[in-house]
Design a protein around this motif. Sequence first.
Motif, short mmCIF file in Angstrom:
data_model
loop_
_atom_site.label_atom_id
_atom_site.label_comp_id
_atom_site.label_asym_id
_atom_site.label_seq_id
_atom_site.Cartn_x
_atom_site.Cartn_y
_atom_site.Cartn_z
N TYR A 66 23.88 -7.62 20.30
CA TYR A 66 22.90 -8.73 20.25
C TYR A 66 21.53 -8.10 19.81
CZ TYR A 66 26.22 -10.98 23.09
OH TYR A 66 27.39 -11.85 23.91
N THR A 67 20.89 -9.20 19.44
CA THR A 67 19.35 -8.79 18.84
C THR A 67 18.45 -9.90 19.45
OG1 THR A 67 20.11 -8.07 16.75
CG2 THR A 67 17.78 -8.66 16.78
N VAL A 68 17.27 -9.53 20.09
CA VAL A 68 16.38 -10.60 20.72
C VAL A 68 15.08 -9.86 20.34
CG1 VAL A 68 16.26 -9.39 22.87
CG2 VAL A 68 15.83 -11.43 23.05
N GLU A 69 14.12 -11.15 20.10
CA GLU A 69 12.98 -10.72 20.17
C GLU A 69 12.00 -11.39 20.94
OE1 GLU A 69 11.41 -12.39 16.04
OE2 GLU A 69 12.34 -10.91 14.96
N ILE A 70 10.99 -10.39 21.51
CA ILE A 70 10.21 -10.70 22.76
C ILE A 70 8.95 -10.89 22.25
CG2 ILE A 70 9.56 -10.03 24.97
CD1 ILE A 70 12.42 -8.50 25.04
N THR A 71 8.20 -11.87 22.26
CA THR A 71 6.76 -12.14 21.76
C THR A 71 5.89 -12.57 22.95
OG1 THR A 71 7.72 -13.04 19.53
CG2 THR A 71 5.30 -13.46 20.41
N SER A 72 4.84 -11.73 23.00
CA SER A 72 3.77 -11.96 24.01
C SER A 72 2.42 -12.67 23.05
CB SER A 72 3.01 -10.85 24.56
OG SER A 72 1.98 -11.10 25.30
N ASP A 73 1.91 -13.83 23.61
CA ASP A 73 0.85 -14.55 22.85
C ASP A 73 -0.48 -13.99 23.33
OD1 ASP A 73 0.18 -15.06 25.71
OD2 ASP A 73 0.51 -17.32 25.09
N GLY A 74 -0.44 -12.95 24.24
CA GLY A 74 -1.78 -12.10 24.56
C GLY A 74 -2.64 -12.83 25.59
N SER A 75 -1.98 -13.70 26.12
CA SER A 75 -2.73 -14.56 27.31
C SER A 75 -3.02 -13.76 28.66
CB SER A 75 -2.04 -15.68 27.55
OG SER A 75 -0.74 -15.39 28.20
N GLY A 76 -2.48 -12.63 28.62
CA GLY A 76 -2.46 -11.36 29.74
C GLY A 76 -1.70 -10.47 29.51
N GLU A 77 -1.91 -9.46 30.32
CA GLU A 77 -1.06 -8.22 30.26
C GLU A 77 0.21 -8.64 31.01
OE1 GLU A 77 -1.06 -3.55 32.42
OE2 GLU A 77 -2.93 -4.41 31.30
N ILE A 78 1.25 -8.50 30.01
CA ILE A 78 2.56 -9.25 30.93
C ILE A 78 3.76 -8.44 30.59
CG2 ILE A 78 3.07 -10.89 29.02
CD1 ILE A 78 3.65 -13.04 30.94
N GLY A 79 4.84 -8.44 31.44
CA GLY A 79 5.91 -7.42 30.97
C GLY A 79 7.10 -8.06 31.58
N VAL A 109 9.69 -3.41 30.05
CA VAL A 109 8.77 -3.43 28.99
C VAL A 109 7.64 -4.35 29.07
CG1 VAL A 109 10.67 -3.45 26.94
CG2 VAL A 109 9.91 -5.50 27.75
N GLU A 110 6.27 -3.82 28.37
CA GLU A 110 5.15 -4.34 28.60
C GLU A 110 4.35 -4.68 27.35
OE1 GLU A 110 1.22 -3.05 31.19
OE2 GLU A 110 3.11 -3.09 32.21
N PHE A 111 3.60 -5.64 27.49
CA PHE A 111 2.56 -6.04 26.50
C PHE A 111 1.23 -6.06 27.05
CE2 PHE A 111 6.68 -7.84 24.96
CZ PHE A 111 6.42 -7.82 23.69
N ASP A 112 0.22 -5.32 26.38
CA ASP A 112 -1.04 -5.23 26.53
C ASP A 112 -1.84 -6.11 25.62
OD1 ASP A 112 -0.64 -3.54 28.90
OD2 ASP A 112 -1.07 -1.71 27.53
N GLU A 113 -1.29 -6.39 24.59
CA GLU A 113 -1.92 -7.08 23.55
C GLU A 113 -0.75 -8.27 22.81
OE1 GLU A 113 -3.51 -4.43 20.64
OE2 GLU A 113 -4.64 -3.41 22.15
#
Length: 148
Positions: A66-79, A109-113
Amino acid sequence: MRYFLSALVIAALSATTAFADADDDNEAGPPAGLMAAGNRDKLPEVMLSVGEPLGGPWHLKSGRYYTVEITSDGSGEIGLSGADFFHAVWIDEVVVEGLEVRPTGLNSVEFDEPGTMKITFVAVTPGSYALSIPGSSGEDQRLDITID
């Protein structure tokens, strides 16, 4: 005697090769190998945004790639956390801005940006799992996953 044994071994190997070639013509089953193109599925993109639902549920099959893309819009630090799920799959790679990482496992996983990461994996262990936003308790902040 030595020539007789050599001839016997050559004859046996030739017969084995002939039978193996005959089996290669059978196209009834899926392509061989976990990484084969016929064994791959792309999952819906997971969008991370403060207060927004994660989507899902996912129904996966053990042994599929499987392949999955995980995208953050930057509205907050989120994981996303989900150690049980990440331990039930074999992670092939995580790609962030063209950089490929091949980890032996993940817990979260976590997105800061804002940004997108692509994770490719093979589902392995059947069961029920979840990915969730740490510290959240809402049902929409959880992605339920079943591996059959």
